[in-house]
Design a protein around this motif. Structure first.
Motif, PDB file in Angstrom:
ATOM      1  N   ASP A 124      24.414  -9.889  26.868  1.00  9.52           N
ATOM      2  CA  ASP A 124      23.600 -11.045  26.457  1.00  9.52           C
ATOM      3  C   ASP A 124      22.742 -11.539  27.609  1.00  9.52           C
ATOM      4  O   ASP A 124      21.556 -11.844  27.446  1.00  9.52           O
ATOM      5  CB  ASP A 124      24.501 -12.213  26.026  1.00  9.52           C
ATOM      6  N   GLU A 183      30.065  -4.902  20.123  1.00 11.44           N
ATOM      7  CA  GLU A 183      28.964  -5.851  20.273  1.00 11.44           C
ATOM      8  C   GLU A 183      27.610  -5.278  19.835  1.00 11.44           C
ATOM      9  O   GLU A 183      26.591  -5.966  19.898  1.00 11.44           O
ATOM     10  CB  GLU A 183      28.853  -6.298  21.735  1.00 11.44           C
ATOM     11  N   ARG A 186      25.487  -7.195  17.017  1.00  9.12           N
ATOM     12  CA  ARG A 186      25.058  -8.516  17.465  1.00  9.12           C
ATOM     13  C   ARG A 186      23.971  -8.411  18.517  1.00  9.12           C
ATOM     14  O   ARG A 186      22.994  -9.182  18.507  1.00  9.12           O
ATOM     15  CB  ARG A 186      26.261  -9.298  18.017  1.00  9.12           C
ATOM     16  N   ARG A 212      20.651  -7.616  16.978  1.00  7.99           N
ATOM     17  CA  ARG A 212      20.020  -8.804  16.395  1.00  7.99           C
ATOM     18  C   ARG A 212      19.394  -9.669  17.484  1.00  7.99           C
ATOM     19  O   ARG A 212      18.280 -10.193  17.319  1.00  7.99           O
ATOM     20  CB  ARG A 212      21.055  -9.612  15.604  1.00  7.99           C
ATOM     21  N   GLN A 213      20.102  -9.810  18.607  1.00  9.29           N
ATOM     22  CA  GLN A 213      19.558 -10.596  19.713  1.00  9.29           C
ATOM     23  C   GLN A 213      18.263  -9.974  20.221  1.00  9.29           C
ATOM     24  O   GLN A 213      17.277 -10.675  20.475  1.00  9.29           O
ATOM     25  CB  GLN A 213      20.566 -10.689  20.858  1.00  9.29           C
TER      26      GLN A 213
END
Length: 208
Positions: free
Chosen positions: A35, A63, A66, A69-70
């Motif tokens: 992230d 992960e 997700r 999408r980020q």
């Protein structure tokens, strides 16, 4: 790594000439903290809209969805390459300009050592596993904090001061010797001899 190999790998990935390519290697787990890397590179892309920034991620894990999408919601939409588990990490790394690890925990970070050996400039989170291997390593920035703005600043500083992979690989060669199998085997052998002598001395102690 030859320019021909680098050009071919970038062609396969659809990365145009002149782009800046950052690579990260590792399973897609929370502990790898992708992230932070994604957010930091997106900040940099927003700050420098004229730059074509690409992010290659080698690895797979829980992960994955997700992070996709980020990436799709960020300034890097369409330029984050999720490679999954691959066997030719060395070839893919040849397409990169900078290696990035924003991990929140590492044991012995082999992917970082491989990046050192290739000669890639590196941006690393300030965790113990990185500090232990990166001290005084040329072309390496240890972040003061593992946060997106720090990532953006560090990557930008490496882009602004380019150096050849060959020069980094050569200057790091001596420092990397301590991580070779030969060196580690000798260290363990020396430790075993010391342990044997210590145990022998204890055995000779007489307790009244």
């Amino acid at each position: 790594v030859s320019d021909a190999v680098k050009t071919e790998v970038r062609r396969r990935l659809g990365i145009a000439g002149g782009a800046v390519v950052v690579i990260a290697v590792g399973n897609l787990l929370k502990s790898k903290n992708y992230d932070c890397g994604l957010a930091g590179l997106a900040l940099l892309q927003t700050a420098l809209p004229g730059m074509r920034l690409h992010f290659i991620i080698c690895g797979d894990g829980p992960e994955h969805s997700r992070l996709r999408r980020q990436a799709s919601r960020s300034a890097l939409n369409g330029r984050v390459h999720f490679m999954g588990q691959i066997t030719d990490v060395g070839d893919v790394s040849s397409a990169a300009d900078i290696f990035l690890s924003t991990s929140s925990h590492e044991g012995m970070p082999l992917a970082v050592l491989e990046a050192f050996a290739i000669g890639l400039p590196c941006v690393l989170s300030p965790i113990r596993g990185h500090r232990e291997i990166a001290a005084n390593m040329d072309g390496t920035i240890l972040l003061k904090e593992n946060a997106p703005p720090a990532v953006a600043d560090a990557v930008r500083s490496l882009i602004d001061q380019p150096a050849s992979l060959r020069s980094y690989a050569a200057s790091r060669k001596l420092q990397l010797e301590r991580f070779t199998i030969k060196h580690c085997a000798a260290a363990y052998s020396n430790l075993d001899r010391k342990s044997t002598r210590l145990n022998s001395s204890h055995a000779n102690i007489s307790y009244a």
